[in-house]
Enzyme design. Structure first.
Site, PDB file in Angstrom:
ATOM      1  N   VAL A  73       0.829  -1.207   0.000  1.00 29.95           N
ATOM      2  CA  VAL A  73       0.000   0.000   0.000  1.00 29.95           C
ATOM      3  C   VAL A  73       0.868   1.263   0.000  1.00 29.95           C
ATOM      4  CG1 VAL A  73      -1.835   1.252   1.206  1.00 29.95           C
ATOM      5  CG2 VAL A  73      -1.910  -1.246   1.086  1.00 29.95           C
ATOM      6  N   ALA A  76       1.933   1.692  -3.545  1.00 28.10           N
ATOM      7  CA  ALA A  76       0.780   2.117  -4.353  1.00 28.10           C
ATOM      8  C   ALA A  76       0.415   3.574  -4.091  1.00 28.10           C
ATOM      9  CB  ALA A  76      -0.426   1.222  -4.056  1.00 28.10           C
ATOM     10  N   GLU A  77       0.333   3.950  -2.822  1.00 28.72           N
ATOM     11  CA  GLU A  77      -0.063   5.319  -2.498  1.00 28.72           C
ATOM     12  C   GLU A  77       1.003   6.314  -2.936  1.00 28.72           C
ATOM     13  OE1 GLU A  77      -2.171   7.967   0.967  1.00 28.72           O
ATOM     14  OE2 GLU A  77      -1.814   5.837   1.315  1.00 28.72           O
ATOM     15  N   THR A  78       2.263   5.935  -2.837  1.00 27.28           N
ATOM     16  CA  THR A  78       3.343   6.801  -3.309  1.00 27.28           C
ATOM     17  C   THR A  78       3.191   7.069  -4.799  1.00 27.28           C
ATOM     18  OG1 THR A  78       4.857   6.029  -1.595  1.00 27.28           O
ATOM     19  CG2 THR A  78       5.850   6.965  -3.588  1.00 27.28           C
ATOM     20  N   SER A  81      -0.097   9.059  -5.589  1.00 30.02           N
ATOM     21  CA  SER A  81      -0.036  10.442  -5.099  1.00 30.02           C
ATOM     22  C   SER A  81       0.890  11.306  -5.946  1.00 30.02           C
ATOM     23  CB  SER A  81       0.414  10.462  -3.638  1.00 30.02           C
ATOM     24  OG  SER A  81      -0.556   9.852  -2.827  1.00 30.02           O
TER      25      SER A  81
END
Length: 157
Positions: A73, A76-78, A81
């Protein structure tokens, strides 16, 4: 105000993480974030439509010796974003409002590659799908992130 010729305080960090030179002026004052550095994430491609990075399994495992689900996660979020922030452009910023992940296969060694692909790039929302794969190209997890695009407040975010 920074010019495009004076390196920011994070120039070495950006170069080590594989951030393309044309994005250094944007990230030079802020860097890529301590967690991204700690996780060993290295960017291979960066655009609003497609952002790709790798992350080592070593150092990011859970007690059972496999890659921690939260590490999936984080990657993925990096990616989502950064892609949404590039889409937002100057004078605007992205704020994550939803992230989800499904884990399909475990991995105990090697490198994970995250490939972030835009699903929707709108004026107020950006949604990306991020697929994590192993060195053999097998899907490890699939994540999705939606970011709200906002105008910067006067004097900052």
């Amino acid at each position: 105000m920074m010019d495009n010729f004076t390196p920011g305080p994070f120039a070495e960090e950006l170069a080590a993480a594989g951030v393309p030179d044309h994005l250094h002026a944007w990230l030079g004052r802020y860097g890529i974030g301590a967690l991204v550095v700690k996780m060993g994430i290295r960017f291979l491609e960066m655009s609003p439509e497609r952002t790709v990075a790798t992350m080592p399994v070593e150092g990011n495992t859970q007690v059972a010796g496999i890659l921690h689900g939260g590490a999936h996660v984080v990657l993925a979020e990096t990616l989502g974003s950064f892609a949404a922030s590039m889409h937002a452009g100057e004078g605007r910023h992205a704020v994550g409002i939803e992230v989800s992940a499904a884990h399909h296969r475990s991995i105990a060694a090697g490198m994970v590659t995250g490939t972030c692909t835009a699903i929707h790039l709108g004026g107020t929302l950006a949604t990306h799908e991020i697929v994590m794969t192993d060195d053999q190209g097998r899907r490890l997890s699939t994540a999705r992130i939606t970011n709200l695009i906002r105008k910067n407040a006067p004097g900052g975010q």
